[in-house]
Design a protein around this motif. Structure first.
Motif, mmCIF file in Angstrom:
data_model
loop_
_atom_site.group_PDB
_atom_site.id
_atom_site.type_symbol
_atom_site.label_atom_id
_atom_site.label_comp_id
_atom_site.label_asym_id
_atom_site.label_seq_id
_atom_site.Cartn_x
_atom_site.Cartn_y
_atom_site.Cartn_z
ATOM 1 N N ALA A 288 0.820 -1.223 0.000
ATOM 2 C CA ALA A 288 0.000 0.000 0.000
ATOM 3 C C ALA A 288 0.849 1.266 0.000
ATOM 4 N N LYS A 289 2.177 1.101 0.128
ATOM 5 C CA LYS A 289 3.118 2.235 0.214
ATOM 6 C C LYS A 289 2.757 3.155 1.384
ATOM 7 N N ASP A 290 2.418 2.542 2.511
ATOM 8 C CA ASP A 290 2.018 3.269 3.720
ATOM 9 C C ASP A 290 3.203 3.288 4.694
ATOM 10 N N VAL A 291 3.908 4.426 4.750
ATOM 11 C CA VAL A 291 5.122 4.539 5.563
ATOM 12 C C VAL A 291 4.811 4.393 7.043
ATOM 13 N N ASN A 292 3.745 5.065 7.515
ATOM 14 C CA ASN A 292 3.424 5.013 8.948
ATOM 15 C C ASN A 292 3.079 3.591 9.398
#
Length: 199
Positions: A148-152
């Motif tokens: 999802a390319k979700d850094v957090n």
């Protein structure tokens, strides 16, 4: 050259073993005719059934008493420690990439996650099974964040996963590092060899 001569000599000796002595001395003997036995069909059948029955009985008994082979992949404290060290340190080294949000670096280590989960918790105890299930669940979260390319989410999942990693194998002052270095003394095949953490 010596090896070739030895092989030729050995070959000649084997060949001569099958030559009858009379041929070597130049003598000839009359050839014996083989004796033939004529049996009735009943006797031949009886012998066949007797031999076949005995063979089948032996096979059945052999299979009946054969024990199962239990191959556990040689799980021991040493193999668990090897998995913890080999793959755990690789996963600990991912922390800077996780903090930068480098998804490709994390994706490249997918196999290290899998191998750590299966190797570090290879023992069958309840605590190992529970930890393995938790680690695998967090691994799924990490790769869902990568997808999802979700850094957090990646950072939080990795921070949670880090609790399972061998932080006791980091730092030269670590007692375990010293112990592993002593164990690996003058061994080229120990898992600590050629690793920056142990140089």
């Amino acid at each position: 050259m010596k090896a070739v001569c030895l092989v030729v000599a050995l070959g000649l000796q084997v060949a001569l073993a099958f030559v009858p002595p009379s041929a070597l001395r130049g003598q000839t003997y009359p050839v014996r005719q083989p004796t033939q036995l004529h049996m009735t069909g009943e006797v031949e059948r009886r012998n066949f059934m007797h031999n076949a029955g005995g063979s089948l009985l032996g096979l059945a008994l052999g299979l009946g008493f054969a024990e199962n082979a239990f191959a556990d992949g040689a799980v021991s404290d040493a193999t668990v420690q090897r998995a913890r060290g080999t793959y755990g340190i690789r996963l600990l080294d991912l922390e800077p990439a996780v903090n930068k949000g480098d998804f490709s670096a994390v994706a490249k280590e997918k196999n290290a996650f899998t191998l750590f989960n299966s190797g570090a918790y290879a023992k069958r105890g309840p605590i190992d099974r529970e930890n393995k299930a938790k680690a695998e669940s967090i691994t799924k979260d990490i790769f869902a964040a990568v997808e999802a390319k979700d850094v957090n989410k990646l950072k939080s999942s990795y921070a949670e996963y880090k609790k399972f990693l061998p932080t006791d194998l980091v730092g030269r002052s670590s007692k375990l590092v010293k112990q592993e270095k002593a164990q690996a003394h003058s061994s080229d095949f120990h898992w600590t060899q050629r690793r920056a953490a142990f140089d």
